[in-house]
Design a protein around this motif. Sequence first.
Motif, mmCIF file in Angstrom:
data_model
loop_
_atom_site.group_PDB
_atom_site.id
_atom_site.type_symbol
_atom_site.label_atom_id
_atom_site.label_comp_id
_atom_site.label_asym_id
_atom_site.label_seq_id
_atom_site.Cartn_x
_atom_site.Cartn_y
_atom_site.Cartn_z
ATOM 1 N N GLY A 101 -45.530 -4.013 23.657
ATOM 2 C CA GLY A 101 -45.661 -5.168 23.659
ATOM 3 C C GLY A 101 -45.522 -5.268 21.737
ATOM 4 N N TYR A 102 -46.882 -4.288 20.957
ATOM 5 C CA TYR A 102 -46.017 -4.802 19.297
ATOM 6 C C TYR A 102 -44.794 -4.008 19.125
ATOM 7 C CZ TYR A 102 -47.197 -2.311 14.663
ATOM 8 O OH TYR A 102 -47.434 -1.853 13.542
ATOM 9 N N ALA A 103 -44.454 -3.402 19.924
ATOM 10 C CA ALA A 103 -42.619 -2.369 19.713
ATOM 11 C C ALA A 103 -41.340 -4.003 19.772
ATOM 12 C CB ALA A 103 -42.730 -1.338 20.212
ATOM 13 N N ARG A 104 -41.768 -4.797 20.463
ATOM 14 C CA ARG A 104 -40.750 -5.402 20.924
ATOM 15 C C ARG A 104 -40.772 -6.731 20.288
ATOM 16 N NH1 ARG A 104 -37.910 -4.279 25.309
ATOM 17 N NH2 ARG A 104 -37.166 -6.185 25.221
ATOM 18 N N MET A 105 -42.118 -6.580 19.986
ATOM 19 C CA MET A 105 -42.303 -8.047 18.970
ATOM 20 C C MET A 105 -42.076 -7.955 17.458
ATOM 21 S SD MET A 105 -45.883 -9.572 20.234
ATOM 22 C CE MET A 105 -45.768 -10.944 19.046
ATOM 23 N N MET A 106 -41.341 -6.781 16.660
ATOM 24 C CA MET A 106 -41.367 -5.960 15.595
ATOM 25 C C MET A 106 -39.669 -6.512 16.100
ATOM 26 S SD MET A 106 -43.437 -3.778 14.048
ATOM 27 C CE MET A 106 -43.924 -2.306 15.246
ATOM 28 N N ALA A 107 -38.881 -5.553 17.311
ATOM 29 C CA ALA A 107 -38.075 -5.984 17.868
ATOM 30 C C ALA A 107 -37.118 -7.020 17.513
ATOM 31 C CB ALA A 107 -37.567 -4.717 19.065
ATOM 32 N N ASP A 108 -37.490 -8.313 18.050
ATOM 33 C CA ASP A 108 -37.150 -9.276 18.261
ATOM 34 C C ASP A 108 -37.375 -10.800 18.018
ATOM 35 O OD1 ASP A 108 -39.517 -10.010 19.466
ATOM 36 O OD2 ASP A 108 -38.691 -9.976 21.185
ATOM 37 N N GLY A 109 -38.343 -9.739 16.757
ATOM 38 C CA GLY A 109 -38.693 -11.091 15.115
ATOM 39 C C GLY A 109 -39.475 -11.678 15.748
ATOM 40 N N ARG A 110 -40.422 -11.812 16.501
ATOM 41 C CA ARG A 110 -41.743 -12.536 17.429
ATOM 42 C C ARG A 110 -43.223 -11.826 15.819
ATOM 43 N NH1 ARG A 110 -42.521 -11.601 23.015
ATOM 44 N NH2 ARG A 110 -41.725 -9.768 22.581
ATOM 45 N N TRP A 111 -43.318 -10.437 15.569
ATOM 46 C CA TRP A 111 -43.964 -10.176 14.614
ATOM 47 C C TRP A 111 -43.266 -9.745 13.376
ATOM 48 C CZ3 TRP A 111 -48.204 -11.129 13.794
ATOM 49 C CH2 TRP A 111 -49.441 -10.436 12.668
ATOM 50 N N ASP A 113 -41.883 -12.210 9.848
ATOM 51 C CA ASP A 113 -41.396 -13.609 8.100
ATOM 52 C C ASP A 113 -40.009 -13.599 8.353
ATOM 53 O OD1 ASP A 113 -43.966 -14.625 8.430
ATOM 54 O OD2 ASP A 113 -44.822 -14.160 6.924
ATOM 55 N N ASP A 114 -39.152 -11.723 8.290
ATOM 56 C CA ASP A 114 -38.231 -11.868 8.232
ATOM 57 C C ASP A 114 -36.959 -11.043 9.286
ATOM 58 O OD1 ASP A 114 -39.027 -11.495 5.323
ATOM 59 O OD2 ASP A 114 -39.679 -9.607 5.405
ATOM 60 N N GLY A 115 -37.546 -11.079 10.308
ATOM 61 C CA GLY A 115 -36.495 -11.201 11.966
ATOM 62 C C GLY A 115 -36.863 -10.466 12.233
ATOM 63 N N HIS A 328 -43.377 -20.344 13.870
ATOM 64 C CA HIS A 328 -41.926 -20.544 14.458
ATOM 65 C C HIS A 328 -41.798 -21.849 14.741
ATOM 66 C CE1 HIS A 328 -40.959 -16.385 12.678
ATOM 67 N NE2 HIS A 328 -41.385 -16.078 14.378
ATOM 68 N N PHE A 329 -42.389 -22.381 15.766
ATOM 69 C CA PHE A 329 -41.970 -23.793 16.194
ATOM 70 C C PHE A 329 -42.084 -25.119 14.433
ATOM 71 C CE2 PHE A 329 -44.650 -28.131 16.923
ATOM 72 C CZ PHE A 329 -43.523 -28.055 18.527
ATOM 73 N N VAL A 376 -39.504 -14.628 3.735
ATOM 74 C CA VAL A 376 -38.220 -15.218 5.191
ATOM 75 C C VAL A 376 -37.463 -14.894 4.445
ATOM 76 C CG1 VAL A 376 -38.261 -17.402 4.902
ATOM 77 C CG2 VAL A 376 -37.961 -16.399 6.834
ATOM 78 N N SER A 377 -37.110 -14.116 5.338
ATOM 79 C CA SER A 377 -35.412 -13.363 5.077
ATOM 80 C C SER A 377 -34.127 -14.450 5.889
ATOM 81 C CB SER A 377 -35.255 -12.386 5.664
ATOM 82 O OG SER A 377 -35.316 -12.458 6.898
ATOM 83 N N GLU A 378 -33.143 -14.089 5.349
ATOM 84 C CA GLU A 378 -31.767 -14.252 5.349
ATOM 85 C C GLU A 378 -31.116 -14.451 7.080
ATOM 86 O OE1 GLU A 378 -28.119 -16.668 4.403
ATOM 87 O OE2 GLU A 378 -29.971 -16.364 3.058
ATOM 88 N N GLU A 379 -32.032 -13.329 6.941
ATOM 89 C CA GLU A 379 -32.201 -12.925 9.494
ATOM 90 C C GLU A 379 -32.964 -14.218 9.861
ATOM 91 O OE1 GLU A 379 -31.145 -8.978 11.575
ATOM 92 O OE2 GLU A 379 -32.541 -8.925 9.799
ATOM 93 N N THR A 380 -33.895 -13.902 9.837
ATOM 94 C CA THR A 380 -34.828 -14.906 9.918
ATOM 95 C C THR A 380 -34.047 -16.607 9.569
ATOM 96 O OG1 THR A 380 -36.589 -13.755 9.855
ATOM 97 C CG2 THR A 380 -37.617 -15.844 10.125
ATOM 98 N N THR A 381 -33.701 -17.239 9.438
ATOM 99 C CA THR A 381 -33.142 -18.382 9.233
ATOM 100 C C THR A 381 -32.091 -18.454 10.116
ATOM 101 O OG1 THR A 381 -32.338 -17.935 7.467
ATOM 102 C CG2 THR A 381 -33.931 -19.272 6.827
ATOM 103 N N ASP A 382 -31.566 -17.558 9.993
ATOM 104 C CA ASP A 382 -30.181 -17.238 10.771
ATOM 105 C C ASP A 382 -30.551 -17.798 12.048
ATOM 106 O OD1 ASP A 382 -28.400 -17.030 9.202
ATOM 107 O OD2 ASP A 382 -27.819 -14.924 9.290
#
Length: 401
Positions: A101-111, A113-115, A328-329, A376-382
């Motif tokens: 779960g830790y890995a997946r939350m990093m992979a999809d940006g949930r964990w 601020d930079d996507g 995120h909300f 926050v990164s450009e990827e996150t704002t995207d």
Amino acid sequence: MASILFPDPDRLAEHSPEFSVLSHIPIVLHPTGAVFTEATDYLRDRALMIWRNGRRKSPSAGSVRQFAYNLSNFLDWCDEMDLDWRGIDRGHDAEPRSLVGYARMMADGRWSDDGPISRATIEARLSVALDYLSYAAAAPRRWRGSFDDAPILGYGQVASADRRCAIPSKADVATWLDRLRVETYPAQHLMTQAIFETGLRREEAVAIRSSQIPPPEAFYPGPYQHIEISYGTKGGRDPADSDRKGKPRTIRVRTDFLERLYLHARNPKERPAALAVFRERHPGEKAPDHLFLNPETGSPYSIAQPNKLFKRAAPAPMSPWTPHMGRHFWACWTLLELLQEEAHLAGLRRGDLLPSTLKEFGHSSLLRLKQYLGHVSEETTDIYLAWASEHLRINLMEDSR
């Protein structure tokens, strides 16, 4: 949030030449400022090759520093998910509260601020987490049960086309907050609501000061106000600073909510009552300036309190449900409001704000959002922009019916 303290080599050498061998080994601190003994012991033993785990070569000072950052990230995630690291398991896709779960939350940006995070970074963090847990399980420590530290594979990498932000509706969050209000003290409810209203990180929410809330007569006309925060913020923070002041930034707050915070600070039944408890329990001590105080003790809440509150008032609007998701909300819904404001100033109608031209049109809105959020990164704002595009697309479909 765990902090990392780097020793001063010169001072160590002055104290004792024997200590110079420890000069490159970081010290991990709990959010309270106390030494995180198990994590610090691990870094020491790995740096000095006391803990080898099949390795033959001593790590460089730079590697040890990176180990500390990666371990701190894992421990912060455990804290965010309200997990005891001693009991965490490897898990699988169906278990968000596990290493997978830790890995997946990093992979999809949930964990982050930079996507979504790169596979190389995920694997580096997982490697340290696995090694740390294996170290904790080994004799003579036995801090946890046995642990299989084989590499974790198959957690998946989210493709760029699928990098979307799942956000609950405003109605669902309002319903959850209403249930939370019934179960908690006003300070706890308002602290949680502040995350949804302003995009504060959890450490910023617990650290905001009463003196930072202006009186209503100082408000500017309009639906929003802006205030500066620095307690608990990222960047430029001294680990030895008990106030945890970081880089200042300005946040946007609805005028009516800011007035509610001001009333909380002065309502005799709310913050002043908690202050009276503190003074009774700690005569002669300086009273805390924190806005949100525990009414039972009069003391500020710990950084773990927001996580605990997000576990209450079940069912949650979505899973996982953490303070980070509250941020995120706020970001998604605020970006949509900023885009609509920008369109109105440009003389555009609702139907002119099209998903296909949103990024090109919304540059100013994205810039303002990044300033409000801080790091926050450009990827996150995207990702936030993709959410806004999808929201507008659905609205356009409904309008055309």
